[in-house]
Scaffold this motif. Structure first.
Motif, mmCIF file in Angstrom:
data_model
loop_
_atom_site.group_PDB
_atom_site.id
_atom_site.type_symbol
_atom_site.label_atom_id
_atom_site.label_comp_id
_atom_site.label_asym_id
_atom_site.label_seq_id
_atom_site.Cartn_x
_atom_site.Cartn_y
_atom_site.Cartn_z
ATOM 1 N N PRO A 1 -3.675 -1.001 0.607
ATOM 2 C CA PRO A 1 -3.534 -0.593 2.017
ATOM 3 C C PRO A 1 -2.608 0.603 2.193
ATOM 4 O O PRO A 1 -2.796 1.410 3.112
ATOM 5 C CB PRO A 1 -2.966 -1.850 2.676
ATOM 6 N N GLU A 2 -1.598 0.743 1.331
ATOM 7 C CA GLU A 2 -0.643 1.837 1.461
ATOM 8 C C GLU A 2 -1.303 3.205 1.269
ATOM 9 O O GLU A 2 -0.810 4.219 1.790
ATOM 10 C CB GLU A 2 0.489 1.668 0.441
ATOM 11 N N MET A 3 -2.424 3.262 0.527
ATOM 12 C CA MET A 3 -3.094 4.539 0.287
ATOM 13 C C MET A 3 -3.600 5.149 1.593
ATOM 14 O O MET A 3 -3.708 6.375 1.699
ATOM 15 C CB MET A 3 -4.267 4.356 -0.685
ATOM 16 N N PHE A 4 -3.880 4.293 2.621
ATOM 17 C CA PHE A 4 -4.451 4.766 3.880
ATOM 18 C C PHE A 4 -3.407 4.773 5.007
ATOM 19 O O PHE A 4 -3.761 4.851 6.180
ATOM 20 C CB PHE A 4 -5.641 3.881 4.277
ATOM 21 N N SER A 5 -2.151 4.725 4.619
ATOM 22 C CA SER A 5 -1.077 4.729 5.608
ATOM 23 C C SER A 5 -0.628 6.163 5.880
ATOM 24 O O SER A 5 -0.164 6.875 4.982
ATOM 25 C CB SER A 5 0.105 3.898 5.092
ATOM 26 N N LYS B 1 -17.701 -0.509 17.144
ATOM 27 C CA LYS B 1 -17.371 0.767 16.504
ATOM 28 C C LYS B 1 -16.968 0.518 15.048
ATOM 29 O O LYS B 1 -16.531 -0.573 14.672
ATOM 30 C CB LYS B 1 -16.211 1.466 17.225
ATOM 31 N N PHE B 2 -17.164 1.574 14.242
ATOM 32 C CA PHE B 2 -16.717 1.540 12.850
ATOM 33 C C PHE B 2 -15.805 2.731 12.602
ATOM 34 O O PHE B 2 -15.978 3.797 13.191
ATOM 35 C CB PHE B 2 -17.910 1.591 11.889
ATOM 36 N N LEU B 3 -14.866 2.536 11.714
ATOM 37 C CA LEU B 3 -13.939 3.601 11.323
ATOM 38 C C LEU B 3 -13.955 3.707 9.808
ATOM 39 O O LEU B 3 -13.684 2.728 9.099
ATOM 40 C CB LEU B 3 -12.520 3.301 11.791
ATOM 41 N N LEU B 4 -14.285 4.896 9.302
ATOM 42 C CA LEU B 4 -14.281 5.128 7.864
ATOM 43 C C LEU B 4 -13.098 6.040 7.522
ATOM 44 O O LEU B 4 -12.997 7.161 8.036
ATOM 45 C CB LEU B 4 -15.595 5.758 7.406
ATOM 46 N N GLN B 5 -12.213 5.563 6.678
ATOM 47 C CA GLN B 5 -11.038 6.323 6.251
ATOM 48 C C GLN B 5 -11.234 6.768 4.805
ATOM 49 O O GLN B 5 -11.768 6.028 3.984
ATOM 50 C CB GLN B 5 -9.772 5.465 6.350
ATOM 51 N N SER B 6 -10.784 7.958 4.502
ATOM 52 C CA SER B 6 -10.885 8.479 3.132
ATOM 53 C C SER B 6 -9.609 9.233 2.775
ATOM 54 O O SER B 6 -8.963 9.847 3.637
ATOM 55 C CB SER B 6 -12.101 9.389 2.975
ATOM 56 N N VAL B 7 -9.286 9.182 1.478
ATOM 57 C CA VAL B 7 -8.065 9.827 1.003
ATOM 58 C C VAL B 7 -8.248 10.167 -0.482
ATOM 59 O O VAL B 7 -8.984 9.484 -1.187
ATOM 60 C CB VAL B 7 -6.846 8.900 1.194
ATOM 61 N N ILE B 8 -7.572 11.235 -0.923
ATOM 62 C CA ILE B 8 -7.653 11.610 -2.339
ATOM 63 C C ILE B 8 -6.896 10.571 -3.157
ATOM 64 O O ILE B 8 -5.760 10.200 -2.835
ATOM 65 C CB ILE B 8 -7.074 13.012 -2.570
ATOM 66 N N ALA B 9 -7.544 10.119 -4.234
ATOM 67 C CA ALA B 9 -6.943 9.114 -5.118
ATOM 68 C C ALA B 9 -6.632 9.747 -6.473
ATOM 69 O O ALA B 9 -7.207 10.778 -6.838
ATOM 70 C CB ALA B 9 -7.902 7.939 -5.288
ATOM 71 N N PRO B 10 -5.746 9.145 -7.221
ATOM 72 C CA PRO B 10 -5.445 9.657 -8.569
ATOM 73 C C PRO B 10 -6.697 9.664 -9.448
ATOM 74 O O PRO B 10 -7.567 8.799 -9.314
ATOM 75 C CB PRO B 10 -4.393 8.680 -9.099
ATOM 76 N N ASP B 11 -6.795 10.620 -10.327
ATOM 77 C CA ASP B 11 -7.942 10.685 -11.233
ATOM 78 C C ASP B 11 -8.040 9.406 -12.062
ATOM 79 O O ASP B 11 -7.018 8.881 -12.540
ATOM 80 C CB ASP B 11 -7.818 11.890 -12.170
ATOM 81 N N GLY B 12 -9.276 8.955 -12.237
ATOM 82 C CA GLY B 12 -9.502 7.748 -13.028
ATOM 83 C C GLY B 12 -9.327 6.469 -12.232
ATOM 84 O O GLY B 12 -9.401 5.376 -12.816
ATOM 85 N N SER B 13 -9.082 6.575 -10.914
ATOM 86 C CA SER B 13 -8.884 5.378 -10.102
ATOM 87 C C SER B 13 -10.173 4.556 -10.041
ATOM 88 O O SER B 13 -11.288 5.082 -10.128
ATOM 89 C CB SER B 13 -8.450 5.761 -8.691
ATOM 90 N N ALA C 1 -10.866 7.862 -2.394
ATOM 91 C CA ALA C 1 -10.922 6.451 -2.014
ATOM 92 C C ALA C 1 -11.346 6.344 -0.550
ATOM 93 O O ALA C 1 -11.002 7.196 0.285
ATOM 94 C CB ALA C 1 -9.565 5.797 -2.231
ATOM 95 N N PHE C 2 -12.109 5.296 -0.233
ATOM 96 C CA PHE C 2 -12.529 5.096 1.160
ATOM 97 C C PHE C 2 -12.339 3.634 1.547
ATOM 98 O O PHE C 2 -12.281 2.736 0.694
ATOM 99 C CB PHE C 2 -13.992 5.503 1.363
ATOM 100 N N LYS C 3 -12.268 3.440 2.834
ATOM 101 C CA LYS C 3 -12.139 2.091 3.390
ATOM 102 C C LYS C 3 -12.849 2.071 4.744
ATOM 103 O O LYS C 3 -12.735 3.021 5.527
ATOM 104 C CB LYS C 3 -10.664 1.717 3.550
ATOM 105 N N VAL C 4 -13.580 0.962 5.030
ATOM 106 C CA VAL C 4 -14.348 0.845 6.265
ATOM 107 C C VAL C 4 -13.772 -0.285 7.107
ATOM 108 O O VAL C 4 -13.568 -1.400 6.620
ATOM 109 C CB VAL C 4 -15.843 0.586 5.982
ATOM 110 N N LYS C 5 -13.529 0.005 8.384
ATOM 111 C CA LYS C 5 -13.052 -0.996 9.337
ATOM 112 C C LYS C 5 -14.049 -1.093 10.504
ATOM 113 O O LYS C 5 -14.772 -0.140 10.787
ATOM 114 C CB LYS C 5 -11.673 -0.628 9.881
ATOM 115 N N THR C 6 -14.047 -2.244 11.191
ATOM 116 C CA THR C 6 -14.915 -2.415 12.362
ATOM 117 C C THR C 6 -14.172 -3.181 13.445
ATOM 118 O O THR C 6 -13.247 -3.955 13.160
ATOM 119 C CB THR C 6 -16.219 -3.170 11.993
ATOM 120 N N THR C 7 -14.577 -2.943 14.678
ATOM 121 C CA THR C 7 -13.966 -3.649 15.810
ATOM 122 C C THR C 7 -14.490 -5.078 15.940
ATOM 123 O O THR C 7 -13.950 -5.850 16.732
ATOM 124 C CB THR C 7 -14.257 -2.891 17.116
#
Length: 229
Positions: A105-109, A86-98, A39-45
């Motif tokens: 939001p909790e996935m990137f905490s 600036k941009f910030l790209l966050q990524s995290v392993i997600a459950p299969d089939g997501s 899973a990924f999420k993009v943030k910007t200033t």
């Protein structure tokens, strides 16, 4: 490409071909380097200035996903074409089939103990190079040198014509001069003969005969006509 363990990101800078009063877009490509759903999420200033589609999503195992970042139309050129955004790209392993709907939001905490990768991207403005516009009234693809060539041809024709006329006049003058020279030579010859006749007549009669005088008069008229042509 970034060296993150989960996602590869290309390019590392968000480059925008800057133009005033025009929306400009650029593309990021994410490559999943794992056998897991990521899973990924993009943030910007500056969220009011940029839109990101999608700003969150899922990249399937060993596959890629594109993100389109659009900068809203700007009224003026930034000083020295520099941006502090600036941009910030966050990524995290997600459950299969997501799916994107499963992202929260909790996935990137990090406080929740999630292993979140982060990649910072800076914004770069590039001024596009413009080609010279085609002048109004000219055919597309035609070269302005064509008109110059045409002018050169017409000027060359005028010069050639003037030169030809000059040569013709010169030839006529030369011909006239030759005729005058012949007439002068004939005049000298006749004068010599006249002088001899006069001397002979003087010895015999003591004067010039009437016939010789008539010949001199006729020749003078002819010579005058030739000289006045």
């Amino acid at each position: 490409m970034s060296q993150g363990e989960l996602l590869g990101i290309e390019p590392q800078e968000l480059k925008f071909n800057f133009e005033v009063k025009k929306q400009i877009s650029t593309t990021l490509q994410l490559s999943n380097k794992t056998d897991h759903y990521v899973a990924f999420k993009v943030k910007t200033t500056n969220p009011k200035k940029y839109s990101v589609r999608p700003n969150a999503g899922i990249v399937l195992p060993r596959s890629t996903s594109d993100i389109i970042v659009t900068m809203q139309a700007q009224k003026e050129v930034p000083v020295e074409l520099q941006s502090k955004d600036k941009f910030l790209l966050q990524s995290v392993i997600a459950p299969d089939g997501s799916t994107p709907k499963d992202i929260s939001p909790e996935m990137f905490s990090k406080e929740a103990g999630n292993n979140v990768e982060e990649c910072k991207l800076r914004v770069v403005y590039v001024v596009p190079q413009r080609t010279s516009p085609i002048p109004e009234g000219s055919d597309e693809g035609s070269s302005p040198k064509g008109s110059a060539s045409d002018n050169g041809n017409s000027n060359g024709f005028a010069v050639t014509r003037a030169f030809t006329e000059s040569q013709e006049m010169s030839n006529e003058e030369k011909k006239l001069a030759e005729e005058v020279e012949k007439a002068l030579q004939e005049n000298r010859r006749l004068r010599q003969e006249l002088e001899q006749l006069r001397l002979s007549a003087s010895k015999k009669t003591g004067g010039i005969s009437f016939t010789v005088m008539i010949l001199v008069a006729i020749f003078s008229i002819i010579l005058g006509y030739l000289l006045n042509r």
